[in-house]
Scaffold this active site. Structure first.
Site: not given
Ligand code: ATP
Ligand code: ZN
Ligand code: MG
Length: 526
Positions: A332, A362, A364, A373, A381, A442, A455, A458, A484, A491
């Site tokens: 967003c 990301r 990761e 992940r 979004e 979450d 998760e 959210n 948002c 996921r």
């Molecule tokens: P986590 O704690 O599992 O890493 P996050 O808190 O980093 O998640 P948010 O930043 O809240 O995740 O991102 C919103 C949504 O984006 C998450 O609920 C998930 O559905 C998705 N998401 C985030 N990171 C990933 C990833 N590395 N792979 C797949 N989906 C993801």
């Molecule tokens: Zn957002």
């Molecule tokens: Mg994360």
């Protein structure tokens, strides 16, 4: 005459410092500032000017440098000397009138006095600026603008290297804020993020006890892409993604009045500065660079090198590109540029929009095995904008729609928890249980194969954070809020398949209506 005065002062420069203040007066706070600065004058000060300066310094110590501070507190010029047209000051202070503020106040009020002698102020040289505070568990090696850091008696002493413009930009205040943040982070360091259960679905029937990623790999539904944390999704799982999307649109977005937009996927630093991601995104960002020039000649040797060796000279490339930001991380933030510095009519609220136009990226942390992940993922979004009441109410309605989807269509076991929102977590307030208005819920799904909760999406109420930082106002002047919700398709898939398995016969009928028949095998390998 002027010359003589200055030389006089110069000859005795070591001992002639005029002691004008009382050091170490009753100090209620542990924060101490010690500043030595030179005010550069356009000409030497004559005796009269020095005498007037002396009087002015005393007056400042009585009034100007104490203004706004409780009795006995504030800043103090503890000594000054005049040398070769320079006024050197040593200022000590507490938290109430910080030494750099005291110096700027002093300079501002000194200018008209020196003006009487046709002397102008040219600039400030900061010779020494030390901040001393309780270390409270802080262990720092380096900080921006910091020359050295030392520790003694439970205190930390930070010596700053600053120019005049750094003082004017209030760099010391920002460093202090940063230190407070780091202390806060150290305080919460050992604690877990705030997590509070809000809702738990009823128990559901599971048809599978394996890791769905393994099973999808075995069946050839997915294969690793060549980049880190990236999958190529085959026709079957793509059909699932699209079915999830369709459910989301038809059961959540459209009934709630959402309209689709397309948000950018290359995000400039300006956006991340405003969204706050610039505070912490560095270890997780996918950086985007552009060529320093489009001139083919500039790039010819790189291309030639590849043609001859079959290798990419990435180090050479790094020298010829320029970083402009990164790939979509949170979806967003780049949307807000659409509203930046604009005034919204109240009548168009609440605004509900969504984006599903591209991937998020990301970097990761290691061990990316499953699809849940990954470095490259797919997410829808939802963004909602309105008055505070509208946003809070909308988040509630959104949760209700989601519940229908998870309960009646996907028939999964999930729970909802109140957690620290990311923008508080990155300020080191990970353990803070904020009030119930601004924050994140979450949604977590149960994974029978490992007994953990994942998760999968959210819902966040971000308060006035985005409208404020992008300068978006409401015609009526009322406070504008936003929220948002990020729905991760990987996921959703990971949770659904982990509970229901890969065989459509075990999938709920309501869901099968959205999926239709899975595509036949498209690829046959020998
Ligand atoms: P986590 O704690 O599992 O890493 P996050 O808190 O980093 O998640 P948010 O930043 O809240 O995740 O991102 C919103 C949504 O984006 C998450 O609920 C998930 O559905 C998705 N998401 C985030 N990171 C990933 C990833 N590395 N792979 C797949 N989906 C993801
Ligand atoms: Zn957002
Ligand atoms: Mg994360």
């Amino acid at each position: 005459m002027t010359r003589a005065t200055a030389t006089e002062a110069g000859a005795e420069k070591e001992k002639e410092e005029e002691k004008v203040g009382e050091k170490g007066k009753g100090e209620p706070s542990a924060l101490r500032f010690r500043l030595v600065a030179v005010l550069k004058c356009s000409a030497d000060l004559n005796e009269d000017a020095v005498a007037e300066l002396r009087k002015f310094v005393s007056a400042c110590n009585e009034g100007l440098l104490k203004r706004g501070a409780p009795a006995g507190c504030g800043a103090e010029i503890v000594s000054f000397k005049v040398l070769n047209g320079n006024i050197e000051l040593e200022i000590h202070s507490d938290r109430f009138v910080r030494a750099h503020d005291a110096l700027l106040r002093f300079r501002k009020n000194l200018a008209p006095i020196l003006g009487k002698y046709r002397i102008g102020l040219r600039g400030i040289e900061v010779k020494k600026y030390e901040i001393e505070m309780e270390s409270q568990g802080l262990k720092l090696k380096t900080l921006p603008f910091v020359k050295s850091i030392s520790y003694s008696d439970g205190n930390i002493v930070i010596s700053l290297d600053l120019t005049e413009s750094d003082l004017e930009r209030r760099i010391p205040d920002r460093i202090l804020r940063l230190l407070e943040e780091k202390k806060e982070a150290a305080r919460w360091g050992g604690k877990k993020e705030h997590w509070e259960l809000l809702f738990e679905s009823r128990r559901k029937e599971f048809f599978f006890n394996k890791d769905p990623t393994e099973e999808m790999l075995r069946r050839g539904w997915i294969r690793h892409g060549s980049a880190r944390g990236q999958w190529i999704y085959g026709p079957q799982v793509t059909r699932l993604f699209r079915a999830f999307e369709k459910i989301l649109l038809e059961e959540v977005c459209y009934p709630l009045g959402y309209v689709e937009m397309i948000f950018p996927k290359v995000v400039s630093w300006d956006v991340w500065k405003r969204s706050g991601h610039a505070r912490a995104i560095y270890p997780e960002a996918y950086y985007v660079c552009v060529p320093k020039t489009r001139d083919p000649e500039f790039w010819e040797d790189i291309a030639d090198y590849f043609k001859v060796t079959g290798e990419i000279p990435t180090e050479k490339i790094m020298e010829r590109i320029e970083n402009i930001g990164g790939l979509c991380y949170a979806q967003c933030p780049p949307f807000w540029v659409f509203l930046q510095r604009r005034v919204l009519a109240d009548e168009c609220l609440p605004i509900c929009i969504f984006d599903r136009s591209g991937t998020s990226h990301r970097y990761e942390s290691g061990g990316i095995h499953g699809i849940e992940r990954v470095d490259e993922f797919h997410r829808v979004e939802l963004v909602f904008i309105g008055t505070k009441e509208q946003v809070i109410e909308h988040a509630q309605r959104l949760r209700e729609r989601y519940r229908i989807v998870f309960d009646k269509i996907l028939d999964i076991e999930w729970r909802e928890a109140w957690v620290t929102p990311w923008f508080m977590a990155q300020e080191g307030r990970a353990g803070v249980a904020s009030q119930k208005e601004v924050g994140t819920i979450d949604f977590e799904g149960f994974l029978p194969y490992n007994g953990k909760w994942l998760e999968f999406q959210n819902v966040s109420i971000n308060g006035d954070k985005y409208p404020k930082s992008f300068g978006v106002k409401l015609q009526s002047g009322r406070e504008l809020w936003s929220g948002c919700s990020g729905v991760g398709l990987e996921r959703w898939t990971a949770v659904f398949l982990a509970q229901k398995g890969l065989d459509p016969e075990n999938w709920p009928d309501a869901f099968k209506k959205f999926v239709g028949e899975l595509p036949e095998e498209v690829f046959k390998f020998v």
